[in-house]
Design a protein around this motif. Structure first.
Motif, PDB file in Angstrom:
ATOM      1  N   ALA A  22       0.834  -1.212   0.000  1.00  0.00           N
ATOM      2  CA  ALA A  22       0.000   0.000   0.000  1.00  0.00           C
ATOM      3  C   ALA A  22       0.862   1.253   0.000  1.00  0.00           C
ATOM      4  O   ALA A  22       0.578   2.223  -0.723  1.00  0.00           O
ATOM      5  CB  ALA A  22      -0.931  -0.015   1.210  1.00  0.00           C
ATOM      6  N   GLN A  23       1.928   1.239   0.796  1.00  0.00           N
ATOM      7  CA  GLN A  23       2.789   2.421   0.866  1.00  0.00           C
ATOM      8  C   GLN A  23       3.620   2.603  -0.397  1.00  0.00           C
ATOM      9  O   GLN A  23       4.122   3.704  -0.650  1.00  0.00           O
ATOM     10  CB  GLN A  23       3.671   2.318   2.113  1.00  0.00           C
ATOM     11  CG  GLN A  23       2.868   2.455   3.407  1.00  0.00           C
ATOM     12  CD  GLN A  23       3.695   2.343   4.669  1.00  0.00           C
ATOM     13  OE1 GLN A  23       4.769   1.743   4.667  1.00  0.00           O
ATOM     14  NE2 GLN A  23       3.202   2.893   5.768  1.00  0.00           N
ATOM     15  N   ALA A  24       3.749   1.544  -1.198  1.00  0.00           N
ATOM     16  CA  ALA A  24       4.474   1.647  -2.469  1.00  0.00           C
ATOM     17  C   ALA A  24       3.543   1.993  -3.632  1.00  0.00           C
ATOM     18  O   ALA A  24       3.999   2.057  -4.781  1.00  0.00           O
ATOM     19  CB  ALA A  24       5.198   0.334  -2.761  1.00  0.00           C
ATOM     20  N   GLY A  25       2.261   2.197  -3.341  1.00  0.00           N
ATOM     21  CA  GLY A  25       1.339   2.635  -4.379  1.00  0.00           C
ATOM     22  C   GLY A  25       0.513   1.549  -5.019  1.00  0.00           C
ATOM     23  O   GLY A  25      -0.193   1.794  -6.014  1.00  0.00           O
ATOM     24  N   TYR A  26       0.553   0.342  -4.462  1.00  0.00           N
ATOM     25  CA  TYR A  26      -0.288  -0.747  -4.957  1.00  0.00           C
ATOM     26  C   TYR A  26      -1.586  -0.794  -4.161  1.00  0.00           C
ATOM     27  O   TYR A  26      -1.708  -0.193  -3.086  1.00  0.00           O
ATOM     28  CB  TYR A  26       0.429  -2.096  -4.820  1.00  0.00           C
ATOM     29  CG  TYR A  26       1.676  -2.217  -5.654  1.00  0.00           C
ATOM     30  CD1 TYR A  26       1.613  -2.587  -6.993  1.00  0.00           C
ATOM     31  CD2 TYR A  26       2.937  -1.966  -5.093  1.00  0.00           C
ATOM     32  CE1 TYR A  26       2.766  -2.701  -7.758  1.00  0.00           C
ATOM     33  CE2 TYR A  26       4.087  -2.073  -5.853  1.00  0.00           C
ATOM     34  CZ  TYR A  26       3.996  -2.444  -7.188  1.00  0.00           C
ATOM     35  OH  TYR A  26       5.135  -2.552  -7.936  1.00  0.00           O
ATOM     36  N   GLU A  27      -2.566  -1.549  -4.685  1.00  0.00           N
ATOM     37  CA  GLU A  27      -3.819  -1.761  -3.972  1.00  0.00           C
ATOM     38  C   GLU A  27      -3.881  -3.223  -3.527  1.00  0.00           C
ATOM     39  O   GLU A  27      -4.246  -4.103  -4.309  1.00  0.00           O
ATOM     40  CB  GLU A  27      -5.022  -1.444  -4.871  1.00  0.00           C
ATOM     41  CG  GLU A  27      -6.348  -1.524  -4.135  1.00  0.00           C
ATOM     42  CD  GLU A  27      -7.532  -1.150  -5.018  1.00  0.00           C
ATOM     43  OE1 GLU A  27      -8.664  -1.446  -4.603  1.00  0.00           O
ATOM     44  OE2 GLU A  27      -7.334  -0.573  -6.096  1.00  0.00           O
TER      45      GLU A  27
END
Length: 340
Positions: A22-27
């Motif tokens: 999540a913090q890397a921009g994935y869902e």
């Protein structure tokens, strides 16, 4: 955002990986049947991220339930498969349960992924596939020898299944096999960490529970191994470092940078520590004197193993950053949080 399905996402490694995704921009999307995890992990994830992560309460061995998840979520860009039983000692006592759960769930997942056209898989493998190695450290090219436990055999079988499935003419799935060493520690926030059900099977939670007075003492399983101090040698990697290796693997698959349909990487620190070294380092990191004694060897234990982590550094672009001292300090902070 790219959707990543995380089986066993409420477990120890899974929950930390969900946060890093999540913090890397994935869902991230969690699948978990909570047979070996606790729902409080979901609250911890939410507290760190400031939002809920979707969670489907299903068993990965249930093909129809898996199909419904893929249907409900739409396009799934990648899958990280953690869901498995994972205790060496327990696997010696319950081998059939381990084969049914660990091997069966992977076969079902691969079948459903092929059906729905999901093409990227990161598989949670283990250094136990090396058995008792002839030389240390182990590289990805080190021969896999007979496993010392049913748990290790399930990981060997799962790797074989991935390779065989990848060789089939209709295969669409690209896979990265991550061979973990020994994850320890907790998230810096102390909102998530290792939550063993019942008596811990792993060393560090037993240490922290002993220091907290939950366990009377730690029994070290054997001090007559051919190691520097006679106790087992393992490669202890901080769980957040391990989680970040999964982000690197997912990105490599999505970028189609993999040189083969199936790639394998060791994920460890590159050096080993004895059990007594871990105990002594914990005492320094926590300021607690640990009550421990020496007991008999535990069935299924390999005397010593640690990683050559060169390939992960050079090809995957992944290196660990957290020391044993800091990893153990985070584990103690997490234990104290649980106590409150």
């Amino acid at each position: 955002m790219k959707k990543i399905l995380v089986t066993g996402g409420a477990g120890y490694i899974g929950s930390h990986t969900v946060v890093e995704l999540a913090q890397a921009g994935y869902e991230p999307i969690i699948i978990d049947n909570f047979s070996n995890s606790q729902e409080s992990a979901l609250a911890g994830i939410q507290a760190i991220l400031g939002r809920e992560v979707p969670c489907h309460r299903i068993d990965c061995g249930d093909a129809e339930a898996l199909r419904q998840v893929f249907k409900a979520e739409g396009t799934i860009d990648g899958v990280i498969h953690f869901a498995a039983f994972k205790a060496v000692g327990e696997s010696v006592q319950k081998p059939l349960a381990y084969f049914h759960n660990n091997v069966g769930s992977l076969v079902t997942l691969l079948q459903v992924m092929q059906e729905v056209g999901a093409t990227n898989l990161v598989f949670s493998s283990s250094c136990t596939v090396y058995g008792v190695p002839d030389a240390l450290p182990v590289t990805e090219a080190t021969p896999t020898k007979p496993a010392n436990s049913p748990y290790g055999r399930t990981k060997q079988m799962c790797e074989d299944i991935v390779h065989d499935a990848a060789a089939a003419p209709d295969n669409k799935v690209h896979t990265i096999l991550l061979r973990y060493f020994n994850p320890i520690g907790a998230h810096d926030s102390a909102k998530i960490g290792e939550l063993p059900l019942g008596v811990p099977n792993n060393l560090v939670p037993f240490i922290t529970q002993t220091a907290a007075g939950i366990r009377e003492k730690l029994t070290i399983n054997g001090d007559d191994y051919d190691t520097p101090d006679g106790t087992n040698v393992r490669d202890y990697i901080h769980v957040v470092d391990l989680a970040k290796a999964h982000i690197a693997a997912v990105q490599r698959l999505l970028d189609r940078k993999a040189s083969e349909v199936v790639e394998t990487f060791n994920v460890g620190t590159g050096h080993g520590n004895t059990v007594l070294e871990v105990v002594q380092t914990f005492e320094k990191a926590s300021g607690q004197k640990l009550n421990y004694s020496i007991g008999p060897r535990r069935p299924g234990d390999v005397p010593a193993i640690y990683a050559d982590a060169t390939k992960a550094a050079e090809v995957l672009g992944f290196k660990t950053t957290t020391s044993l001292y800091d990893s153990l300090a985070s584990a103690w902070k997490w234990q104290q949080t649980l106590g409150k």
